[in-house]
Design a protein around this motif. Structure first.
Motif, PDB file in Angstrom:
ATOM      1  N   GLY A 178       0.789  -1.227   0.000  1.00  0.00           N
ATOM      2  CA  GLY A 178       0.000   0.000   0.000  1.00  0.00           C
ATOM      3  C   GLY A 178       0.819   1.275   0.000  1.00  0.00           C
ATOM      4  N   ASP A 179       2.132   1.162  -0.211  1.00  0.00           N
ATOM      5  CA  ASP A 179       3.024   2.323  -0.224  1.00  0.00           C
ATOM      6  C   ASP A 179       3.367   2.642  -1.680  1.00  0.00           C
ATOM      7  OD1 ASP A 179       5.071   4.192  -0.019  1.00  0.00           O
ATOM      8  OD2 ASP A 179       6.042   3.205   1.678  1.00  0.00           O
ATOM      9  N   PHE A 180       2.830   3.767  -2.182  1.00  0.00           N
ATOM     10  CA  PHE A 180       3.046   4.133  -3.576  1.00  0.00           C
ATOM     11  C   PHE A 180       4.032   5.294  -3.741  1.00  0.00           C
ATOM     12  CE2 PHE A 180      -1.020   1.990  -3.365  1.00  0.00           C
ATOM     13  CZ  PHE A 180      -0.957   1.129  -4.448  1.00  0.00           C
ATOM     14  N   ASN A 181       4.725   5.657  -2.656  1.00  0.00           N
ATOM     15  CA  ASN A 181       5.731   6.716  -2.719  1.00  0.00           C
ATOM     16  C   ASN A 181       6.983   6.207  -3.428  1.00  0.00           C
ATOM     17  OD1 ASN A 181       4.668   9.078  -0.977  1.00  0.00           O
ATOM     18  ND2 ASN A 181       4.269   7.276   0.288  1.00  0.00           N
ATOM     19  N   SER A 182       7.891   7.108  -3.758  1.00  0.00           N
ATOM     20  CA  SER A 182       9.131   6.730  -4.439  1.00  0.00           C
ATOM     21  C   SER A 182       9.941   5.748  -3.596  1.00  0.00           C
ATOM     22  CB  SER A 182       9.980   7.978  -4.715  1.00  0.00           C
ATOM     23  OG  SER A 182      11.248   7.611  -5.233  1.00  0.00           O
ATOM     24  N   ILE A 183      10.525   4.751  -4.242  1.00  0.00           N
ATOM     25  CA  ILE A 183      11.334   3.770  -3.516  1.00  0.00           C
ATOM     26  C   ILE A 183      12.756   4.282  -3.298  1.00  0.00           C
ATOM     27  CG2 ILE A 183      10.025   1.796  -4.349  1.00  0.00           C
ATOM     28  CD1 ILE A 183      12.366   1.293  -6.341  1.00  0.00           C
ATOM     29  N   PHE A 184      13.079   5.380  -3.992  1.00  0.00           N
ATOM     30  CA  PHE A 184      14.417   5.955  -3.841  1.00  0.00           C
ATOM     31  C   PHE A 184      14.398   7.134  -2.868  1.00  0.00           C
ATOM     32  CE2 PHE A 184      14.650   3.974  -8.074  1.00  0.00           C
ATOM     33  CZ  PHE A 184      15.775   3.176  -7.880  1.00  0.00           C
ATOM     34  N   TYR A 185      15.511   7.311  -2.228  1.00  0.00           N
ATOM     35  CA  TYR A 185      15.644   8.384  -1.232  1.00  0.00           C
ATOM     36  C   TYR A 185      16.988   9.063  -1.468  1.00  0.00           C
ATOM     37  CZ  TYR A 185      16.345  10.464   3.430  1.00  0.00           C
ATOM     38  OH  TYR A 185      16.584  11.321   4.470  1.00  0.00           O
ATOM     39  N   SER A 186      16.981  10.367  -1.543  1.00  0.00           N
ATOM     40  CA  SER A 186      18.245  11.085  -1.712  1.00  0.00           C
ATOM     41  C   SER A 186      18.401  12.094  -0.581  1.00  0.00           C
ATOM     42  CB  SER A 186      18.304  11.799  -3.063  1.00  0.00           C
ATOM     43  OG  SER A 186      17.380  12.866  -3.104  1.00  0.00           O
ATOM     44  N   GLN A 187      19.636  12.301  -0.180  1.00  0.00           N
ATOM     45  CA  GLN A 187      19.896  13.169   0.963  1.00  0.00           C
ATOM     46  C   GLN A 187      21.271  13.808   0.808  1.00  0.00           C
ATOM     47  OE1 GLN A 187      20.439  11.198   4.825  1.00  0.00           O
ATOM     48  NE2 GLN A 187      18.875  12.555   5.677  1.00  0.00           N
ATOM     49  N   LYS A 188      21.408  15.045   1.269  1.00  0.00           N
ATOM     50  CA  LYS A 188      22.698  15.718   1.201  1.00  0.00           C
ATOM     51  C   LYS A 188      23.683  15.080   2.176  1.00  0.00           C
ATOM     52  CE  LYS A 188      21.605  20.366  -0.466  1.00  0.00           C
ATOM     53  NZ  LYS A 188      21.691  21.820  -0.167  1.00  0.00           N
ATOM     54  N   ARG A 189      24.895  14.822   1.705  1.00  0.00           N
ATOM     55  CA  ARG A 189      25.943  14.264   2.543  1.00  0.00           C
ATOM     56  C   ARG A 189      27.252  15.037   2.332  1.00  0.00           C
ATOM     57  NH1 ARG A 189      24.645   9.225   5.012  1.00  0.00           N
ATOM     58  NH2 ARG A 189      22.366   9.137   4.969  1.00  0.00           N
ATOM     59  N   ILE A 190      28.180  14.881   3.240  1.00  0.00           N
ATOM     60  CA  ILE A 190      29.478  15.541   3.148  1.00  0.00           C
ATOM     61  C   ILE A 190      30.424  14.670   2.339  1.00  0.00           C
ATOM     62  CG2 ILE A 190      31.461  16.439   4.427  1.00  0.00           C
ATOM     63  CD1 ILE A 190      29.563  16.790   6.841  1.00  0.00           C
ATOM     64  N   GLY A 191      30.988  15.233   1.265  1.00  0.00           N
ATOM     65  CA  GLY A 191      31.907  14.493   0.419  1.00  0.00           C
ATOM     66  C   GLY A 191      33.363  14.844   0.682  1.00  0.00           C
ATOM     67  N   LYS A 192      34.211  14.445  -0.239  1.00  0.00           N
ATOM     68  CA  LYS A 192      35.643  14.717  -0.114  1.00  0.00           C
ATOM     69  C   LYS A 192      35.896  16.223  -0.073  1.00  0.00           C
ATOM     70  CE  LYS A 192      40.123  13.596  -2.166  1.00  0.00           C
ATOM     71  NZ  LYS A 192      40.837  12.931  -3.278  1.00  0.00           N
ATOM     72  N   ASN A 193      36.799  16.617   0.804  1.00  0.00           N
ATOM     73  CA  ASN A 193      37.152  18.027   1.008  1.00  0.00           C
ATOM     74  C   ASN A 193      35.962  18.881   1.466  1.00  0.00           C
ATOM     75  OD1 ASN A 193      39.844  17.525   0.162  1.00  0.00           O
ATOM     76  ND2 ASN A 193      39.221  17.713  -1.974  1.00  0.00           N
ATOM     77  N   GLY A 194      34.957  18.226   2.028  1.00  0.00           N
ATOM     78  CA  GLY A 194      33.808  18.950   2.575  1.00  0.00           C
ATOM     79  C   GLY A 194      32.745  19.338   1.569  1.00  0.00           C
ATOM     80  N   LYS A 195      32.923  18.946   0.303  1.00  0.00           N
ATOM     81  CA  LYS A 195      31.947  19.292  -0.732  1.00  0.00           C
ATOM     82  C   LYS A 195      30.709  18.417  -0.595  1.00  0.00           C
ATOM     83  CE  LYS A 195      31.418  19.815  -5.737  1.00  0.00           C
ATOM     84  NZ  LYS A 195      32.060  19.639  -7.066  1.00  0.00           N
ATOM     85  N   GLU A 196      29.539  19.027  -0.526  1.00  0.00           N
ATOM     86  CA  GLU A 196      28.301  18.276  -0.347  1.00  0.00           C
ATOM     87  C   GLU A 196      27.817  17.665  -1.666  1.00  0.00           C
ATOM     88  OE1 GLU A 196      25.317  20.563   1.646  1.00  0.00           O
ATOM     89  OE2 GLU A 196      26.527  20.845   3.454  1.00  0.00           O
ATOM     90  N   PHE A 197      27.131  16.532  -1.562  1.00  0.00           N
ATOM     91  CA  PHE A 197      26.552  15.866  -2.731  1.00  0.00           C
ATOM     92  C   PHE A 197      25.274  15.154  -2.289  1.00  0.00           C
ATOM     93  CE2 PHE A 197      28.868  12.596  -0.561  1.00  0.00           C
ATOM     94  CZ  PHE A 197      28.211  11.404  -0.822  1.00  0.00           C
ATOM     95  N   ARG A 198      24.511  14.656  -3.245  1.00  0.00           N
ATOM     96  CA  ARG A 198      23.274  13.939  -2.922  1.00  0.00           C
ATOM     97  C   ARG A 198      23.519  12.438  -3.013  1.00  0.00           C
ATOM     98  NH1 ARG A 198      19.444  17.488  -1.824  1.00  0.00           N
ATOM     99  NH2 ARG A 198      18.123  15.742  -1.177  1.00  0.00           N
ATOM    100  N   LEU A 199      23.283  11.753  -1.910  1.00  0.00           N
ATOM    101  CA  LEU A 199      23.475  10.308  -1.834  1.00  0.00           C
ATOM    102  C   LEU A 199      22.146   9.601  -2.133  1.00  0.00           C
ATOM    103  CD1 LEU A 199      25.328   8.220   0.781  1.00  0.00           C
ATOM    104  CD2 LEU A 199      22.849   7.942   0.641  1.00  0.00           C
ATOM    105  N   PHE A 200      22.218   8.488  -2.882  1.00  0.00           N
ATOM    106  CA  PHE A 200      21.024   7.736  -3.250  1.00  0.00           C
ATOM    107  C   PHE A 200      20.944   6.415  -2.482  1.00  0.00           C
ATOM    108  CE2 PHE A 200      22.280  10.161  -7.079  1.00  0.00           C
ATOM    109  CZ  PHE A 200      21.172  10.991  -7.164  1.00  0.00           C
ATOM    110  N   LYS A 201      19.736   6.097  -2.001  1.00  0.00           N
ATOM    111  CA  LYS A 201      19.493   4.838  -1.310  1.00  0.00           C
ATOM    112  C   LYS A 201      18.067   4.384  -1.622  1.00  0.00           C
ATOM    113  CE  LYS A 201      20.940   4.174   2.914  1.00  0.00           C
ATOM    114  NZ  LYS A 201      21.132   4.266   4.378  1.00  0.00           N
ATOM    115  N   PHE A 202      17.781   3.118  -1.322  1.00  0.00           N
ATOM    116  CA  PHE A 202      16.395   2.695  -1.345  1.00  0.00           C
ATOM    117  C   PHE A 202      15.754   3.241  -0.074  1.00  0.00           C
ATOM    118  CE2 PHE A 202      17.538  -1.087  -4.116  1.00  0.00           C
ATOM    119  CZ  PHE A 202      16.805  -0.639  -5.206  1.00  0.00           C
TER     120      PHE A 202
END
Length: 227
Positions: free
Chosen positions: A59-83
């Motif tokens: 009964g869950d029809f929302n997106s199965i993917f989740y993205s979130q801002k994370r801290i990358g190399k040298n402090g540069k932020e990026f969007r990480l993808f997960k289920f």
């Protein structure tokens, strides 16, 4: 004077050798990341289809993917993808939980995780227990803002909690697996995790990466620390 010059020359050669070794390591590591992420992205397609159908059946029809801002190399932020393994708007739900239960907030500050997180869905528990929820990060690895082996991708809000360890940890790319994941994972404290990842950033090499990959298979199969 001659001895001093010879000493300088010796240091110079060691530095050059170290620099060449690091370049070779980074090249091999990136090549390995590309090959593995390409394979991973192909595997991701049928698994994503199965996960989507499973969510829809519950009964869950929302997106199965989740993205979130994370801290990358040298402090540069990026969007990480997960289920997605939690209910929609999980961050807002967490804030409301902290307002109602200070014990949960205290637990979260120690581990930066909750042992029994009520926000996790039934399907989410299956995905986490098998570590399949991490598979979409293969996209991040292919893009180049993550690696297969390295440190945990930290949240921007965790920067202040990282304290003195921050500068060392951001020397390397965040990754799918690392020392923390094969050293207790959710069973370790946040401080111990930081110490492990500082060590990795300052001592990373090809042999250490291979050992971590081999131990990751053991952890995934035995499901140690996966919550």
């Amino acid at each position: 004077m001659i001895e001093e010059l010879e000493g300088i020359e010796s240091v110079k050669k060691v530095t050059e050798k170290s620099a060449i070794s690091k370049i070779s390591y980074n090249f091999i590591k990136r090549l390995f990341d590309i090959v593995c992420s390409l394979i991973g992205c192909l595997v991701l397609i049928p698994i994503a289809l199965i996960v989507k159908i499973s969510y829809m059946l519950s009964g869950d029809f929302n997106s199965i993917f989740y993205s979130q801002k994370r801290i990358g190399k040298n402090g540069k932020e990026f969007r990480l993808f997960k289920f997605r393994t939690m209910v929609p708007n999980a961050d807002k739900v967490l804030e409301e939980m902290f307002k109602k239960d200070k014990k949960l907030e205290k637990e979260y500050k120690i581990k930066m995780k909750l042992d029994k997180d009520p926000r996790i869905t039934k399907m989410g528990r299956i995905l986490r227990g098998s570590s399949i929820d991490e598979l979409p990060q293969m996209i991040n690895i292919l893009i180049g803002n993550m690696s297969l082996v390295g440190n945990r991708p930290y949240l921007p809000r965790e920067k202040k909690d990282m304290g003195k360890y921050y500068d060392d940890i951001i020397k390397t790319k965040p990754a799918l697996t690392g020392l923390w994941q094969v050293s207790g994972r959710s069973n370790t404290t946040f401080k111990k995790r930081l110490k492990l990842e500082k060590y990795y950033s300052n001592n990373c090499n090809l042999l250490l990466d291979i050992k971590i990959i081999l131990n990751t298979f053991k952890v995934v199969v035995l499901r140690k620390g996966a919550k």
